[in-house]
Write a protein that holds these residues in place. Structure first.
Motif, PDB file in Angstrom:
ATOM      1  N   ILE A 101       1.040  -1.149  -0.070  1.00  0.00           N
ATOM      2  CA  ILE A 101       0.030   0.024   0.110  1.00  0.00           C
ATOM      3  C   ILE A 101       1.007   1.090   0.133  1.00  0.00           C
ATOM      4  O   ILE A 101       1.604   1.583   1.059  1.00  0.00           O
ATOM      5  CB  ILE A 101      -0.908  -0.052   1.021  1.00  0.00           C
ATOM      6  CG1 ILE A 101      -1.794  -1.232   1.088  1.00  0.00           C
ATOM      7  CG2 ILE A 101      -1.937   1.346   1.178  1.00  0.00           C
ATOM      8  CD1 ILE A 101      -2.680  -1.407   2.482  1.00  0.00           C
ATOM      9  N   ASN A 102       0.955   1.811  -1.323  1.00  0.00           N
ATOM     10  CA  ASN A 102       1.829   3.057  -1.339  1.00  0.00           C
ATOM     11  C   ASN A 102       1.246   4.079  -2.328  1.00  0.00           C
ATOM     12  O   ASN A 102       0.339   3.798  -2.867  1.00  0.00           O
ATOM     13  CB  ASN A 102       3.388   2.544  -1.763  1.00  0.00           C
ATOM     14  CG  ASN A 102       3.155   1.528  -2.876  1.00  0.00           C
ATOM     15  OD1 ASN A 102       2.416   1.884  -3.668  1.00  0.00           O
ATOM     16  ND2 ASN A 102       3.904   0.481  -2.532  1.00  0.00           N
ATOM     17  N   ALA A 103       2.042   4.865  -2.702  1.00  0.00           N
ATOM     18  CA  ALA A 103       1.705   6.102  -3.538  1.00  0.00           C
ATOM     19  C   ALA A 103       1.313   5.441  -5.122  1.00  0.00           C
ATOM     20  O   ALA A 103       0.407   5.751  -5.749  1.00  0.00           O
ATOM     21  CB  ALA A 103       2.786   7.015  -3.804  1.00  0.00           C
ATOM     22  N   PHE A 149      -0.147   5.359   3.703  1.00  0.00           N
ATOM     23  CA  PHE A 149       0.429   5.900   4.951  1.00  0.00           C
ATOM     24  C   PHE A 149       1.871   6.076   4.441  1.00  0.00           C
ATOM     25  O   PHE A 149       2.350   5.157   3.735  1.00  0.00           O
ATOM     26  CB  PHE A 149       0.605   5.015   6.086  1.00  0.00           C
ATOM     27  CG  PHE A 149      -0.633   5.136   6.781  1.00  0.00           C
ATOM     28  CD1 PHE A 149      -1.473   6.118   7.486  1.00  0.00           C
ATOM     29  CD2 PHE A 149      -1.465   3.918   6.914  1.00  0.00           C
ATOM     30  CE1 PHE A 149      -2.484   6.163   8.234  1.00  0.00           C
ATOM     31  CE2 PHE A 149      -2.722   3.913   7.605  1.00  0.00           C
ATOM     32  CZ  PHE A 149      -3.274   4.980   8.069  1.00  0.00           C
ATOM     33  N   SER A 150       2.619   7.129   4.429  1.00  0.00           N
ATOM     34  CA  SER A 150       3.955   7.355   4.117  1.00  0.00           C
ATOM     35  C   SER A 150       4.858   7.439   5.478  1.00  0.00           C
ATOM     36  O   SER A 150       4.259   7.604   6.531  1.00  0.00           O
ATOM     37  CB  SER A 150       4.104   8.720   3.329  1.00  0.00           C
ATOM     38  OG  SER A 150       3.798   9.797   4.078  1.00  0.00           O
ATOM     39  N   SER A 151       6.086   7.461   5.708  1.00  0.00           N
ATOM     40  CA  SER A 151       6.814   7.638   6.624  1.00  0.00           C
ATOM     41  C   SER A 151       8.179   7.939   6.154  1.00  0.00           C
ATOM     42  O   SER A 151       8.669   8.174   5.127  1.00  0.00           O
ATOM     43  CB  SER A 151       7.150   6.014   6.889  1.00  0.00           C
ATOM     44  OG  SER A 151       7.914   6.001   8.468  1.00  0.00           O
ATOM     45  N   SER A 152       8.860   8.597   7.530  1.00  0.00           N
ATOM     46  CA  SER A 152      10.089   8.775   7.201  1.00  0.00           C
ATOM     47  C   SER A 152      11.063   8.682   8.576  1.00  0.00           C
ATOM     48  O   SER A 152      10.478   8.174   9.610  1.00  0.00           O
ATOM     49  CB  SER A 152      10.371  10.558   7.219  1.00  0.00           C
ATOM     50  OG  SER A 152       9.626  11.116   8.391  1.00  0.00           O
ATOM     51  N   ARG A 194       7.319   0.892   1.080  1.00  0.00           N
ATOM     52  CA  ARG A 194       6.842   2.268   1.755  1.00  0.00           C
ATOM     53  C   ARG A 194       7.207   3.242   0.994  1.00  0.00           C
ATOM     54  O   ARG A 194       8.453   3.597   0.799  1.00  0.00           O
ATOM     55  CB  ARG A 194       7.380   2.182   3.151  1.00  0.00           C
ATOM     56  CG  ARG A 194       6.772   3.184   4.185  1.00  0.00           C
ATOM     57  CD  ARG A 194       5.377   3.033   4.550  1.00  0.00           C
ATOM     58  NE  ARG A 194       5.218   2.137   5.271  1.00  0.00           N
ATOM     59  CZ  ARG A 194       3.657   1.433   5.474  1.00  0.00           C
ATOM     60  NH1 ARG A 194       2.843   2.080   5.094  1.00  0.00           N
ATOM     61  NH2 ARG A 194       3.752   0.208   6.307  1.00  0.00           N
ATOM     62  N   THR A 195       6.200   4.124   0.913  1.00  0.00           N
ATOM     63  CA  THR A 195       6.360   5.534   0.477  1.00  0.00           C
ATOM     64  C   THR A 195       7.094   6.586   1.417  1.00  0.00           C
ATOM     65  O   THR A 195       6.435   6.389   2.470  1.00  0.00           O
ATOM     66  CB  THR A 195       5.220   6.270  -0.207  1.00  0.00           C
ATOM     67  OG1 THR A 195       4.579   5.459  -1.467  1.00  0.00           O
ATOM     68  CG2 THR A 195       5.706   7.639  -0.801  1.00  0.00           C
TER      69      THR A 195
END
Length: 457
Positions: A239-241, A258-261, A270-271
């Motif tokens: 599930i990403n962009a 959901f995105s993350s850093s 992961r985006t």
């Protein structure tokens, strides 16, 4: 068929009929093995999820009607729903007057939240808290009380691992409900600071995906932990962009992820948070509206300080190359970085000299009484969101380099293009319009209105 027919004793099959029946049963069994039916929790995602915009409006701030419940009401409701487990990713914990050495009646909401959390283990609800490694002067009373109650607490030493902090703010309840937004585990985030987030209910697909980000924090919270490279497959996501979750939110079609850093914490698929933010800007066709506490086109905390134009450049590109209208509403308080204001003025100047470019920049000033002004680190708009004609972005990071390069943050992206009564994107747009046109919004060029209230004295 009536009840009698439905419960009639079946006749025993014979010969060829028996062989045919056994063949059909074999084929059905094989199909079930190859294509297992979704669990009930997964079916909830197929049936649609419910999303609610939640806000904290500081006491004394007079705005129009809020489109959803308060952060306090949403948190209290999530705790009431909890039956099995609650996971919280957090920056720090100051939910009581004792934590801030104050005697404020408005701390009662935070104290109520802490009291409800402390009761959960006694109800058989497992509680896990991933928190940024506290500084020596940080209050620890709330975390120690949680541990005494039976909750599990892990401090994630991101200063050692990435040079940043765990700045994320989200909740997961029973693997089906969640909250994500700007509000810290702080009583001031409920009554003295302007916050915005989203609560999502009955949505196991999204809760499970956000849970993978939590599990990464949890794994890094053990002594001597190191960041795996690459992350094991169980942290990865589809599930990403590029392939968002296609679902319905409140009955309206939406594409969500959901995105993350920072980049070091990204598992496969992961985006990244910066990539997500820039993607939302790039996808806008008509307008981009931003409300963020801090906007600085440089690093804020790393040394030496570096120019960091990633977001600033992309916003200007959208305005100049695609004719997108840009409005940016930044927070203003005594702790604002001095460098923020020249960057904001520079962005606003794109519209000067009859260029025809549609750019406006304003500051949001939260008023404070004499008593309120004595509350430490309060009376500010702490929101971190963006809304365009195509999508909504609700994050946990301020907009400067350190937050995307070194600090752990996360964001919810909801694509809902076009008009639709009561979509999450439209509700977020309504909130922005309300705040932008309020008496607390002042133009960046009107320094007489904000100069004595924003930034270091």
């Amino acid at each position: 068929m009536g009840l009698d027919g439905a419960y009639a004793q079946p006749q025993r099959p014979h010969g060829a009929a028996l062989f045919a029946l056994l063949s059909v049963l074999f084929l059905l069994t094989l199909l079930l093995l190859l294509h297992p039916r979704p669990r009930a929790a997964d079916a909830a995602c197929e049936d649609g999820c419910r999303i609610v915009l939640v806000e904290s409006i500081p006491e004394g701030l007079v705005l129009g009607a809020a489109p959803g419940p308060s952060t306090f009401e949403a948190w209290l409701g999530l705790l009431a729903k909890a039956r099995h487990r609650v996971d919280i990713a957090s920056f720090y914990w100051t939910l009581t007057n004792g934590d801030t050495r104050t005697r404020q009646p408005s701390a009662a909401q935070g104290e109520r939240i802490l009291a409800e959390l402390l009761r959960l283990p006694g109800r058989g609800v497992a509680v896990r808290v991933a928190v940024s490694a506290p500084s020596p002067e940080a209050p620890l009373d709330d975390l120690r009380a949680l541990e005494r109650s039976g909750a599990a607490v892990r401090a994630v030493d991101l200063p050692r691992l990435t040079g940043g902090v765990l700045h994320t703010k989200f909740w997961l309840v029973d693997g089906v409900h969640l909250y994500i937004g700007s509000a810290n585990m702080d009583w001031r985030a409920l009554t003295q600071v302007k916050e915005l987030g989203a609560a999502i209910y009955n949505c196991s697909c999204l809760a499970e995906d956000l849970g993978k980000i939590f599990e990464a924090y949890w794994a890094l919270g053990v002594p001597g932990a190191s960041i795996p490279a690459p992350w094991p497959d169980n942290y990865s996501t589809s599930i990403n962009a590029e392939t968002p979750l296609e679902t319905t939110l409140n009955g309206t079609a939406a594409a969500v992820y959901f995105s993350s850093s920072p980049p070091a914490l990204l598992a496969a698929g992961r985006t990244g948070d910066l990539e997500a933010l820039l993607g939302v800007v790039d996808g806008a066709a008509a307008f981009v509206d931003v409300a963020v506490m801090s906007y600085v086109a440089s690093t804020e905390f790393s040394r030496p300080e570096r120019f960091w134009p990633a977001i600033d450049e992309r916003l200007r590109r959208a305005v100049v190359e695609r004719g997108v209208r840009l409005r940016l509403l930044a927070g203003c308080w005594p702790h604002s970085r001095a460098a923020m204001f020249p960057f904001l003025k520079s962005l606003a100047a794109v519209a000067d000299n009859r260029t025809g470019y549609a750019v406006e920049v304003r500051l949001f000033l939260v008023p404070a009484s004499a008593a309120q002004s004595r509350i430490p680190f309060a009376r500010v708009s702490h929101t971190k969101y963006m809304v365009t004609d195509k999508a909504a972005y609700v994050g946990t990071s301020n907009w400067s380099g350190d937050y995307f390069e070194r600090t752990a943050g996360s964001a919810l992206v909801v694509a809902q293009p076009g008009a639709g009564a009561g979509t999450f994107r439209e509700r977020l747009q309504d909130v922005f319009e309300r705040d932008w046109s309020s008496q607390y919004s002042v133009d960046i060029g009107d320094s007489q209105s904000w100069g004595s209230r924003c930034g270091p004295r």
